[in-house]
Design a protein around this motif. Sequence first.
Motif, PDB file in Angstrom:
ATOM      1  N   MET A 207       0.835  -1.205   0.000  1.00  0.00           N
ATOM      2  CA  MET A 207       0.000   0.000   0.000  1.00  0.00           C
ATOM      3  C   MET A 207       0.872   1.259   0.000  1.00  0.00           C
ATOM      4  O   MET A 207       1.920   1.277   0.656  1.00  0.00           O
ATOM      5  CB  MET A 207      -0.880   0.032   1.250  1.00  0.00           C
ATOM      6  CG  MET A 207      -2.047  -0.917   1.244  1.00  0.00           C
ATOM      7  SD  MET A 207      -3.055  -0.705   2.745  1.00  0.00           S
ATOM      8  CE  MET A 207      -4.359  -1.880   2.426  1.00  0.00           C
ATOM      9  N   PRO A 208       0.460   2.310  -0.707  1.00  0.00           N
ATOM     10  CA  PRO A 208       1.172   3.584  -0.602  1.00  0.00           C
ATOM     11  C   PRO A 208       1.172   4.066   0.854  1.00  0.00           C
ATOM     12  O   PRO A 208       0.216   3.797   1.595  1.00  0.00           O
ATOM     13  CB  PRO A 208       0.360   4.523  -1.498  1.00  0.00           C
ATOM     14  CG  PRO A 208      -0.414   3.628  -2.410  1.00  0.00           C
ATOM     15  CD  PRO A 208      -0.668   2.369  -1.645  1.00  0.00           C
TER      16      PRO A 208
ATOM     17  N   MET B 226      -5.361   3.633   6.799  1.00  0.00           N
ATOM     18  CA  MET B 226      -5.989   2.336   7.031  1.00  0.00           C
ATOM     19  C   MET B 226      -5.756   1.880   8.474  1.00  0.00           C
ATOM     20  O   MET B 226      -6.679   1.411   9.156  1.00  0.00           O
ATOM     21  CB  MET B 226      -5.415   1.310   6.044  1.00  0.00           C
ATOM     22  CG  MET B 226      -5.910  -0.116   6.254  1.00  0.00           C
ATOM     23  SD  MET B 226      -7.650  -0.317   5.802  1.00  0.00           S
ATOM     24  CE  MET B 226      -7.780  -2.110   5.793  1.00  0.00           C
ATOM     25  N   ARG B 227      -4.528   2.021   8.952  1.00  0.00           N
ATOM     26  CA  ARG B 227      -4.200   1.591  10.315  1.00  0.00           C
ATOM     27  C   ARG B 227      -4.983   2.405  11.345  1.00  0.00           C
ATOM     28  O   ARG B 227      -5.417   1.858  12.364  1.00  0.00           O
ATOM     29  CB  ARG B 227      -2.697   1.737  10.550  1.00  0.00           C
ATOM     30  CG  ARG B 227      -1.901   0.561   9.978  1.00  0.00           C
ATOM     31  CD  ARG B 227      -0.481   0.593  10.439  1.00  0.00           C
ATOM     32  NE  ARG B 227       0.133  -0.723  10.307  1.00  0.00           N
ATOM     33  CZ  ARG B 227       1.348  -0.939   9.809  1.00  0.00           C
ATOM     34  NH1 ARG B 227       2.086   0.068   9.403  1.00  0.00           N
ATOM     35  NH2 ARG B 227       1.821  -2.168   9.743  1.00  0.00           N
TER      36      ARG B 227
ATOM     37  N   ALA C 184      -4.865  -9.262   6.721  1.00  0.00           N
ATOM     38  CA  ALA C 184      -3.737  -8.457   7.195  1.00  0.00           C
ATOM     39  C   ALA C 184      -4.215  -7.470   8.258  1.00  0.00           C
ATOM     40  O   ALA C 184      -3.535  -7.247   9.273  1.00  0.00           O
ATOM     41  CB  ALA C 184      -3.084  -7.721   6.031  1.00  0.00           C
ATOM     42  N   ALA C 185      -5.405  -6.898   8.042  1.00  0.00           N
ATOM     43  CA  ALA C 185      -5.987  -5.993   9.043  1.00  0.00           C
ATOM     44  C   ALA C 185      -6.348  -6.762  10.313  1.00  0.00           C
ATOM     45  O   ALA C 185      -6.083  -6.295  11.432  1.00  0.00           O
ATOM     46  CB  ALA C 185      -7.220  -5.304   8.464  1.00  0.00           C
ATOM     47  N   LEU C 186      -6.943  -7.956  10.153  1.00  0.00           N
ATOM     48  CA  LEU C 186      -7.292  -8.761  11.329  1.00  0.00           C
ATOM     49  C   LEU C 186      -6.048  -9.148  12.124  1.00  0.00           C
ATOM     50  O   LEU C 186      -6.092  -9.253  13.350  1.00  0.00           O
ATOM     51  CB  LEU C 186      -8.035 -10.029  10.907  1.00  0.00           C
ATOM     52  CG  LEU C 186      -9.491  -9.882  10.476  1.00  0.00           C
ATOM     53  CD1 LEU C 186     -10.103 -11.256  10.222  1.00  0.00           C
ATOM     54  CD2 LEU C 186     -10.306  -9.142  11.523  1.00  0.00           C
ATOM     55  N   GLY C 187      -4.928  -9.366  11.422  1.00  0.00           N
ATOM     56  CA  GLY C 187      -3.690  -9.711  12.104  1.00  0.00           C
ATOM     57  C   GLY C 187      -3.266  -8.637  13.087  1.00  0.00           C
ATOM     58  O   GLY C 187      -2.708  -8.934  14.153  1.00  0.00           O
TER      59      GLY C 187
ATOM     60  N   VAL D 210     -14.546   3.611   5.378  1.00  0.00           N
ATOM     61  CA  VAL D 210     -13.544   3.693   4.313  1.00  0.00           C
ATOM     62  C   VAL D 210     -13.797   2.600   3.288  1.00  0.00           C
ATOM     63  O   VAL D 210     -14.302   1.517   3.624  1.00  0.00           O
ATOM     64  CB  VAL D 210     -12.108   3.559   4.896  1.00  0.00           C
ATOM     65  CG1 VAL D 210     -11.859   2.149   5.437  1.00  0.00           C
ATOM     66  CG2 VAL D 210     -11.043   3.914   3.884  1.00  0.00           C
ATOM     67  N   VAL D 211     -13.452   2.890   2.030  1.00  0.00           N
ATOM     68  CA  VAL D 211     -13.500   1.907   0.947  1.00  0.00           C
ATOM     69  C   VAL D 211     -12.109   1.838   0.328  1.00  0.00           C
ATOM     70  O   VAL D 211     -11.524   2.864  -0.017  1.00  0.00           O
ATOM     71  CB  VAL D 211     -14.520   2.286  -0.141  1.00  0.00           C
ATOM     72  CG1 VAL D 211     -14.509   1.232  -1.253  1.00  0.00           C
ATOM     73  CG2 VAL D 211     -15.910   2.429   0.439  1.00  0.00           C
ATOM     74  N   ILE D 212     -11.588   0.616   0.215  1.00  0.00           N
ATOM     75  CA  ILE D 212     -10.309   0.407  -0.470  1.00  0.00           C
ATOM     76  C   ILE D 212     -10.582  -0.438  -1.700  1.00  0.00           C
ATOM     77  O   ILE D 212     -11.140  -1.538  -1.597  1.00  0.00           O
ATOM     78  CB  ILE D 212      -9.294  -0.293   0.445  1.00  0.00           C
ATOM     79  CG1 ILE D 212      -8.886   0.637   1.575  1.00  0.00           C
ATOM     80  CG2 ILE D 212      -8.063  -0.737  -0.341  1.00  0.00           C
ATOM     81  CD1 ILE D 212      -7.869   0.042   2.524  1.00  0.00           C
ATOM     82  N   ALA D 213     -10.221   0.083  -2.869  1.00  0.00           N
ATOM     83  CA  ALA D 213     -10.318  -0.698  -4.109  1.00  0.00           C
ATOM     84  C   ALA D 213      -8.909  -1.178  -4.461  1.00  0.00           C
ATOM     85  O   ALA D 213      -7.935  -0.454  -4.265  1.00  0.00           O
ATOM     86  CB  ALA D 213     -10.885   0.156  -5.237  1.00  0.00           C
ATOM     87  N   GLN D 214      -8.807  -2.396  -4.975  1.00  0.00           N
ATOM     88  CA  GLN D 214      -7.482  -2.925  -5.266  1.00  0.00           C
ATOM     89  C   GLN D 214      -7.476  -3.867  -6.463  1.00  0.00           C
ATOM     90  O   GLN D 214      -8.510  -4.411  -6.852  1.00  0.00           O
ATOM     91  CB  GLN D 214      -6.902  -3.643  -4.045  1.00  0.00           C
ATOM     92  CG  GLN D 214      -7.618  -4.925  -3.648  1.00  0.00           C
ATOM     93  CD  GLN D 214      -6.941  -5.579  -2.444  1.00  0.00           C
ATOM     94  OE1 GLN D 214      -7.093  -5.116  -1.316  1.00  0.00           O
ATOM     95  NE2 GLN D 214      -6.208  -6.658  -2.698  1.00  0.00           N
ATOM     96  N   ARG D 215      -6.311  -4.006  -7.060  1.00  0.00           N
ATOM     97  CA  ARG D 215      -6.019  -4.979  -8.105  1.00  0.00           C
ATOM     98  C   ARG D 215      -4.648  -5.576  -7.803  1.00  0.00           C
ATOM     99  O   ARG D 215      -3.907  -5.056  -6.959  1.00  0.00           O
ATOM    100  CB  ARG D 215      -5.958  -4.318  -9.497  1.00  0.00           C
ATOM    101  CG  ARG D 215      -7.220  -3.610  -9.925  1.00  0.00           C
ATOM    102  CD  ARG D 215      -8.350  -4.571 -10.229  1.00  0.00           C
ATOM    103  NE  ARG D 215      -9.479  -3.870 -10.799  1.00  0.00           N
ATOM    104  CZ  ARG D 215     -10.418  -3.251 -10.091  1.00  0.00           C
ATOM    105  NH1 ARG D 215     -10.340  -3.248  -8.768  1.00  0.00           N
ATOM    106  NH2 ARG D 215     -11.426  -2.639 -10.671  1.00  0.00           N
TER     107      ARG D 215
END
Length: 567
Positions: A299-300, A307-308, A334-337, A444-449
């Motif tokens: 992530m940038p 996010m954190r 990763a967030a749950l971790g 928040v919304v995170i879009a990813q590829r």
Amino acid sequence: MPRPEKVRLGEILLRQGLLTEAQLKSALDDQKRTGRRLGRVFIDAGFVTEETICQALARQLQISFVDLRQFTPKPELLGKLPESQARRYRAMVLEDLGAAYRLGMADPTDLPAYDELTRLLKRDIELAVVAESQLLAAIDRGYARTQEISGLAQELGEEIGDAAVSFTTLATSAGAEEAPVVKLLQTVFDEALRVRASDIHIEPQESRLFIRFRIDGVLYVQTEAESKISAPLVLRLKLMSGLDISEKRLPQDGRFVATVRNTQVDVRISTMPTQHGESVVMRILNQAGGVVTLDRLGMPGPVLDRMRRIIQRPSGMVLVTGPTGSGKTTTLYAALGELNTTERKIITVEDPVEYRLPGLNQVQVHEKIDLTFGRVLRTALRQDPDVILVGEMRDQGTVETGLRAALTGHLVLSTLHTNDAVSTPIRLLDMGAPRYMVAMSLQVVIAQRLVRVNCSHCSDWHEPDVHEREWVRMELGDRAAGFRQRRGAGCLQCNQTGYAGRVGVYEMLEMTRPVVDAANHGDPQVFMEAARRQMGGMTLRRHALELVAEGRTTIAEAMRASNQFED
């Protein structure tokens, strides 16, 4: 070239000033005590590196040193030496010089090996020094187990023959572990793990059976075999998964745990009846690597920091969006971790459970017995959770229950299939969620590829072609002048693809006060404009181009990812 002479490695290093008398004496004492090879003692003690030893040997013997990380042997030359002999003598055919072969050896002073290799190859040899670790890695990659898999498939076909046989007897009889079907599957899984395949496809056609691997998101044919071996393969996989072996007309889903290369992997299996037999797709979930942490996702920096902060909030909804196979579940885990502490109760509702984390209460949805997302989610709310992960927002009921949970003091993480971050709140409204609930609950919304990463061994800087430069210019304008990219040529390290691994491309829409106010407005266009202003141009395409500029991926990969959200 003449037969090499036997030389003493310690004396060579000493003469070339790469070793001291004291270090040589210490290493010789260690060798006598442990019986290890002297070169390994030097390396483990930190006196010299493996490459230093190879270059010293090359200078002494007046032959060349070949760095196999920068070399791509030809498959037809590798076949001149059987894999077993290549491993035994630590050698590989590098080049055909006409009257002789250029042969890389980890120890060119091994005279018995030199004599045997000359006999096997039936041609003169020109020696080169190669590092043993690089050689073994090259053998792993170069001698791909395609031939072995094809041989086992042929052996299975011969065992079946043309007559009708009882596949149940074949799969469950005594000594089944030595049966060709078992050895074939074991070899297929072993090769899949070696080449980092995420999925194995077994696809029966009219006259052939195709086995394909998906590597870094792209399918490659691993082997072809006779179509008649399809049925016993599928049967064995059904037995391993506990599926109904008598049912061939309906799709089935299951999972099993396999031990591959001394590693336990979870395998998720899906069968589907086709015109020429049952097609099987297996998703390989390697648990050895554990859950990826947030800072390793790519992530940038600004997105990662926000996010954190957001996931530490006591309530609200966090949505990750993108197409199937874009890494959404990996991001959520990763967030749950980071959230997984003894002070929090975390419940996940998934179909299927892809990662297994200690400390979590993970529930597998089972539609056939009415154990649906909505039902499990409603029950989970009565279990006093702090954090809830919902595998997917599939319908209006699940969306409303999830948003209500986020309103009433729970942090809810979930996924949704949308093209980008901006369109996600509108999609929730289209699914029937009340406008006020979306505005108040969504944080928040995170879009990813996912884009493929350039191979570090064979990639180099190149000028974009006309089409690629025009695409970059549309995004960067005048800054596109002088824009360059790295691109891999293909080598043994990356299985000739030019890519090795994948990394995420991200964009984030945070529901700030102006965006929330716009979401409560009746006109979707007002919300879209406010959302784009909040994102400030930090889109999926912009992040992909940043990765290209850093040399991590190609313009072609950035364009491929862009096409997914421009559809």
